[in-house]
Design an enzyme around this catalytic site. Structure first.
Site, PDB file in Angstrom:
ATOM      1  N   LEU A 170      -1.787  -1.432  13.730  1.00 20.65           N
ATOM      2  CA  LEU A 170      -0.603  -0.579  13.916  1.00 20.65           C
ATOM      3  C   LEU A 170       0.600  -1.115  13.147  1.00 20.65           C
ATOM      4  CD1 LEU A 170      -0.903   0.402  17.704  1.00 20.65           C
ATOM      5  CD2 LEU A 170      -1.592   1.735  15.702  1.00 20.65           C
ATOM      6  N   THR A 220      -3.799  -8.957   4.274  1.00 23.98           N
ATOM      7  CA  THR A 220      -4.730  -7.956   4.826  1.00 23.98           C
ATOM      8  C   THR A 220      -5.869  -7.648   3.860  1.00 23.98           C
ATOM      9  OG1 THR A 220      -3.169  -6.951   6.343  1.00 23.98           O
ATOM     10  CG2 THR A 220      -4.927  -5.528   5.535  1.00 23.98           C
ATOM     11  N   THR A 255     -10.457   1.731  -4.195  1.00 24.43           N
ATOM     12  CA  THR A 255      -9.619   2.675  -4.947  1.00 24.43           C
ATOM     13  C   THR A 255      -9.974   2.669  -6.425  1.00 24.43           C
ATOM     14  OG1 THR A 255      -7.362   2.952  -5.752  1.00 24.43           O
ATOM     15  CG2 THR A 255      -7.916   0.780  -4.990  1.00 24.43           C
ATOM     16  N   ASP A 256      -9.638   3.754  -7.122  1.00 26.32           N
ATOM     17  CA  ASP A 256      -9.840   3.779  -8.580  1.00 26.32           C
ATOM     18  C   ASP A 256      -8.818   2.904  -9.298  1.00 26.32           C
ATOM     19  OD1 ASP A 256      -7.556   5.362  -8.224  1.00 26.32           O
ATOM     20  OD2 ASP A 256      -8.355   7.129  -9.244  1.00 26.32           O
ATOM     21  N   GLU A 257      -7.754   2.482  -8.566  1.00 30.52           N
ATOM     22  CA  GLU A 257      -6.693   1.719  -9.235  1.00 30.52           C
ATOM     23  C   GLU A 257      -7.171   0.357  -9.721  1.00 30.52           C
ATOM     24  OE1 GLU A 257      -2.811   2.038  -7.494  1.00 30.52           O
ATOM     25  OE2 GLU A 257      -3.326   3.906  -6.509  1.00 30.52           O
ATOM     26  N   TYR A 260      -0.991  -4.421  -5.475  1.00 30.23           N
ATOM     27  CA  TYR A 260      -1.906  -3.654  -4.614  1.00 30.23           C
ATOM     28  C   TYR A 260      -3.297  -3.607  -5.221  1.00 30.23           C
ATOM     29  CZ  TYR A 260      -4.366   0.488  -2.895  1.00 30.23           C
ATOM     30  OH  TYR A 260      -5.333   1.344  -2.412  1.00 30.23           O
ATOM     31  N   LYS A 292      -6.927  -5.203  -3.908  1.00 28.64           N
ATOM     32  CA  LYS A 292      -8.125  -4.391  -3.634  1.00 28.64           C
ATOM     33  C   LYS A 292      -9.279  -4.846  -4.533  1.00 28.64           C
ATOM     34  CE  LYS A 292      -8.476  -1.187  -1.258  1.00 28.64           C
ATOM     35  NZ  LYS A 292      -8.865  -1.076   0.181  1.00 28.64           N
ATOM     36  N   LYS A 294       4.178   8.249   0.106  1.00 24.30           N
ATOM     37  CA  LYS A 294       3.379   8.516  -1.096  1.00 24.30           C
ATOM     38  C   LYS A 294       3.872   9.836  -1.699  1.00 24.30           C
ATOM     39  CE  LYS A 294       0.378   5.082  -0.152  1.00 24.30           C
ATOM     40  NZ  LYS A 294      -0.789   5.103   0.663  1.00 24.30           N
TER      41      LYS A 294
HETATM   42  P1  NAD Z   1      -2.740   3.756   5.318  1.00 29.42           P
HETATM   43  O1  NAD Z   1      -1.711   2.820   4.764  1.00 29.42           O
HETATM   44  O2  NAD Z   1      -2.337   5.137   5.708  1.00 29.42           O
HETATM   45  O3  NAD Z   1      -3.417   3.114   6.621  1.00 29.42           O
HETATM   46  C1  NAD Z   1      -3.806   1.775   6.679  1.00 29.42           C
HETATM   47  C2  NAD Z   1      -4.167   1.464   8.136  1.00 29.42           C
HETATM   48  O4  NAD Z   1      -4.615   0.091   8.191  1.00 29.42           O
HETATM   49  C3  NAD Z   1      -2.990   1.588   9.104  1.00 29.42           C
HETATM   50  O5  NAD Z   1      -3.396   2.256  10.273  1.00 29.42           O
HETATM   51  C4  NAD Z   1      -2.622   0.141   9.411  1.00 29.42           C
HETATM   52  O6  NAD Z   1      -2.043  -0.025  10.693  1.00 29.42           O
HETATM   53  C5  NAD Z   1      -3.967  -0.546   9.288  1.00 29.42           C
HETATM   54  N1  NAD Z   1      -3.868  -1.977   8.982  1.00 29.42           N
HETATM   55  C6  NAD Z   1      -3.081  -2.567   8.035  1.00 29.42           C
HETATM   56  N2  NAD Z   1      -3.246  -3.907   8.062  1.00 29.42           N
HETATM   57  C7  NAD Z   1      -4.176  -4.171   9.022  1.00 29.42           C
HETATM   58  C8  NAD Z   1      -4.775  -5.356   9.506  1.00 29.42           C
HETATM   59  N3  NAD Z   1      -4.453  -6.562   9.001  1.00 29.42           N
HETATM   60  N4  NAD Z   1      -5.698  -5.257  10.486  1.00 29.42           N
HETATM   61  C9  NAD Z   1      -6.038  -4.047  11.023  1.00 29.42           C
HETATM   62  N5  NAD Z   1      -5.478  -2.888  10.611  1.00 29.42           N
HETATM   63  C10 NAD Z   1      -4.571  -2.948   9.617  1.00 29.42           C
HETATM   64  O7  NAD Z   1      -3.911   3.777   4.236  1.00 29.42           O
HETATM   65  P2  NAD Z   1      -4.830   4.999   3.791  1.00 29.42           P
HETATM   66  O8  NAD Z   1      -4.110   5.794   2.809  1.00 29.42           O
HETATM   67  O9  NAD Z   1      -5.405   5.623   4.999  1.00 29.42           O
HETATM   68  O10 NAD Z   1      -5.970   4.191   3.002  1.00 29.42           O
HETATM   69  C11 NAD Z   1      -7.146   3.748   3.664  1.00 29.42           C
HETATM   70  C12 NAD Z   1      -7.970   2.949   2.669  1.00 29.42           C
HETATM   71  O11 NAD Z   1      -8.275   3.763   1.533  1.00 29.42           O
HETATM   72  C13 NAD Z   1      -7.262   1.717   2.124  1.00 29.42           C
HETATM   73  O12 NAD Z   1      -8.198   0.673   2.020  1.00 29.42           O
HETATM   74  C14 NAD Z   1      -6.781   2.154   0.755  1.00 29.42           C
HETATM   75  O13 NAD Z   1      -6.695   1.049  -0.126  1.00 29.42           O
HETATM   76  C15 NAD Z   1      -7.872   3.107   0.350  1.00 29.42           C
HETATM   77  N6  NAD Z   1      -7.440   4.148  -0.593  1.00 29.42           N
HETATM   78  C16 NAD Z   1      -6.421   5.002  -0.273  1.00 29.42           C
HETATM   79  C17 NAD Z   1      -6.061   5.989  -1.167  1.00 29.42           C
HETATM   80  C18 NAD Z   1      -4.970   6.976  -0.872  1.00 29.42           C
HETATM   81  O14 NAD Z   1      -4.670   7.832  -1.711  1.00 29.42           O
HETATM   82  N7  NAD Z   1      -4.371   6.970   0.311  1.00 29.42           N
HETATM   83  C19 NAD Z   1      -6.714   6.099  -2.411  1.00 29.42           C
HETATM   84  C20 NAD Z   1      -7.726   5.199  -2.698  1.00 29.42           C
HETATM   85  C21 NAD Z   1      -8.099   4.239  -1.778  1.00 29.42           C
HETATM   86  P1  TYD Z   2       1.656   7.259  -5.017  1.00 31.69           P
HETATM   87  O1  TYD Z   2       1.538   8.448  -4.123  1.00 31.69           O
HETATM   88  O2  TYD Z   2       2.524   6.114  -4.590  1.00 31.69           O
HETATM   89  O3  TYD Z   2       0.176   6.777  -5.323  1.00 31.69           O
HETATM   90  P2  TYD Z   2      -0.367   5.687  -6.433  1.00 31.69           P
HETATM   91  O4  TYD Z   2       0.771   4.904  -6.930  1.00 31.69           O
HETATM   92  O5  TYD Z   2      -1.296   4.898  -5.593  1.00 31.69           O
HETATM   93  O6  TYD Z   2      -1.040   6.507  -7.487  1.00 31.69           O
HETATM   94  O7  TYD Z   2       2.169   7.763  -6.427  1.00 31.69           O
HETATM   95  C1  TYD Z   2       1.492   8.776  -7.139  1.00 31.69           C
HETATM   96  C2  TYD Z   2       2.205   8.958  -8.454  1.00 31.69           C
HETATM   97  O8  TYD Z   2       3.500   9.491  -8.204  1.00 31.69           O
HETATM   98  C3  TYD Z   2       2.427   7.671  -9.212  1.00 31.69           C
HETATM   99  O9  TYD Z   2       2.312   7.923 -10.604  1.00 31.69           O
HETATM  100  C4  TYD Z   2       3.856   7.284  -8.868  1.00 31.69           C
HETATM  101  C5  TYD Z   2       4.526   8.630  -8.712  1.00 31.69           C
HETATM  102  N1  TYD Z   2       5.639   8.688  -7.743  1.00 31.69           N
HETATM  103  C6  TYD Z   2       6.863   9.266  -8.144  1.00 31.69           C
HETATM  104  O10 TYD Z   2       7.014   9.734  -9.288  1.00 31.69           O
HETATM  105  N2  TYD Z   2       7.876   9.308  -7.238  1.00 31.69           N
HETATM  106  C7  TYD Z   2       7.753   8.786  -5.984  1.00 31.69           C
HETATM  107  O11 TYD Z   2       8.746   8.816  -5.207  1.00 31.69           O
HETATM  108  C8  TYD Z   2       6.499   8.212  -5.594  1.00 31.69           C
HETATM  109  C9  TYD Z   2       6.316   7.622  -4.217  1.00 31.69           C
HETATM  110  C10 TYD Z   2       5.463   8.190  -6.512  1.00 31.69           C
END
Ligand code: NAD
Ligand code: TYD
Length: 354
Positions: free
Chosen positions: A33, A98, A132-134, A158, A162, A197
């Site tokens: 959380l 983490t 992630t693809d990053e 980040y 990962k 995001k």
């Molecule tokens: P998020 O940031 O919304 O959620 C992360 C969750 O992990 C939260 O509920 C947080 O409380 C929990 N958490 C953080 N540190 C913790 C710890 N030490 N122990 C237990 N719980 C912990 O993330 P998301 O967007 O749901 O992403 C989930 C996964 O998918 C991540 O591994 C992320 O790297 C990966 N991912 C996300 C995206 C995206 O677009 N959101 C894209 C590619 C990969």
């Molecule tokens: P984000 O949603 O943070 O995902 P990621 O960086 O993991 O791809 O950002 C998506 C794209 O949008 C990235 O190119 C950064 C851009 N971005 C903005 O232009 N303005 C913003 O305020 C944010 C948060 C992201």
């Protein structure tokens, strides 16, 4: 049962809701959380006897080992992470704690649990590492999309954290035989995404009549995947994926950030007539080390597991905007003082202009 880590976040909560709705077996959700985790995301299943929440840190190896011994999951689906690139630039240490230390502690506890299982259960066990693809770095405009064989070239704290987690996951599989599968997905969007995001921030700000920050020229490209499609892909990987393999998961929806923001504005113009929301777009300073383009080649998962994305981007955006309109209370509950402080710190130019 299965253990889900980070199930109170955006993708983890979508996965649990979907899993239980599809009649899946019981879920234990271990989540710390952090600012990104919200119990309210799982309100719909709170009283489902198949769902249980445990508040804790994946880096607490003793706790994780005890949970695994007590509940004997047949799979771990590992979402828990620090997930926001901008926060990793502002403060990388939490990402190392983490994403790197936490993931390795989880792998170690999973290995100890797995080695004590009887042979049939050990063979069926899976550790699904959600990445992630990053980790693949940045593509030029005309370069082919990332395949699973693309070299790891992480550019942000980040993505480096990962990538590190993925390397350890691979090592636990190769060295100790733990049946790990790693998935590398593209940018997700959909309900319950924390408004830091790009997509939820844009929706949130546009609805509030606030500026829409676009970094640099806004021509960076991401491949957008609806979270519902992602959850379906993860279920396919869990069911039919091969241990030791990695699978790329993409949305077949490459868009520039400006295209994304304009699409959202168009949908909000219809929902809230009377103003052209694109007028709120503000180009702000670029993100440090900003990756120019990500794109996923999803042919392996389509060929081997028969999965492909089903949600078209424009429809997915429409549905997502509708969700945010219908769930103003959720947005209110997650945009606390800490959120406002983050926005002030991250977008000083906008605050100065306001
Ligand atoms: P998020 O940031 O919304 O959620 C992360 C969750 O992990 C939260 O509920 C947080 O409380 C929990 N958490 C953080 N540190 C913790 C710890 N030490 N122990 C237990 N719980 C912990 O993330 P998301 O967007 O749901 O992403 C989930 C996964 O998918 C991540 O591994 C992320 O790297 C990966 N991912 C996300 C995206 C995206 O677009 N959101 C894209 C590619 C990969
Ligand atoms: P984000 O949603 O943070 O995902 P990621 O960086 O993991 O791809 O950002 C998506 C794209 O949008 C990235 O190119 C950064 C851009 N971005 C903005 O232009 N303005 C913003 O305020 C944010 C948060 C992201």
């Amino acid at each position: 049962m299965i253990l889900v880590t980070g199930g109170c976040g955006f993708i983890g909560s979508a996965f649990i809701l979907d899993w239980l709705a599809q009649g899946g077996e019981p879920v234990l959700n271990l989540d710390l959380l952090t600012y990104a985790g919200h119990l309210g995301n799982l309100r719909a299943v709170e009283s489902d006897p198949r769902y249980r929440f445990v508040h804790g840190d994946i880096a607490d190896g003793t706790r994780v080992a005890a949970l695994l011994g007590e509940h004997r999951p047949r799979a771990i689906v590992h979402f828990a992470a620090e997930s926001h690139v901008d926060r990793s630039i502002a403060g990388p240490q939490a990402f190392i704690h983490t994403n790197v230390v936490g993931t390795t502690r989880l792998l170690q506890a999973a290995h100890e649990h797995w080695s004590r299982l009887p042979p049939g259960e050990a063979q069926a066990f899976r550790f699904l590492n959600v990445s992630t693809d990053e980790v693949f770095g940045s593509l030029g405009a005309s370069e082919p999309a990332f395949t699973e064989a693309h070299p790891y070239q992480p550019n942000s704290p980040y993505s480096a954290s990962k990538a590190s987690a993925d390397h350890f996951a691979r090592a636990w599989c190769h060295t100790f035989g733990l049946p790990v599968i790693t998935t590398n997905c593209s940018n997700n969007y959909g309900p319950r995404q924390f408004p830091e995001k790009l997509i939820p921030l844009t929706i949130h700000n546009a609805l509030a009549g606030q500026p829409l920050p676009v970094y640099g020229d806004g021509l960076q490209v991401r491949d957008w995947l609806h979270v519902g499609d992602h959850c379906a892909a993860l279920r396919a990987v869990l069911e039919r994926g091969r241990p030791g393999e990695t699978y790329n998961i993409g949305g077949r929806a490459e868009r520039t950030n400006l295209e994304v923001v304009h699409t959202i504005c168009g949908v909000i113009d219809e929902a809230r007539p009377g103003r052209t929301h694109a007028e709120l777009i503000r180009h702000v300073g670029d993100r440090r080390g900003h990756d120019r383009r990500y794109a996923i080649d999803g042919s392996k998962i389509a060929r081997e597991l028969g999965w492909q994305p089903a949600v078209a981007f424009e429809q997915g955006i429409r549905d997502t905007v509708q969700w945010y309109l219908a769930n103003a209370g959720w947005v209110e509950s997650v945009t606390s003082g800490a959120y406002r402080r983050w926005v002030e710190q991250q977008y000083p130019a906008l605050n100065a202009a306001a």
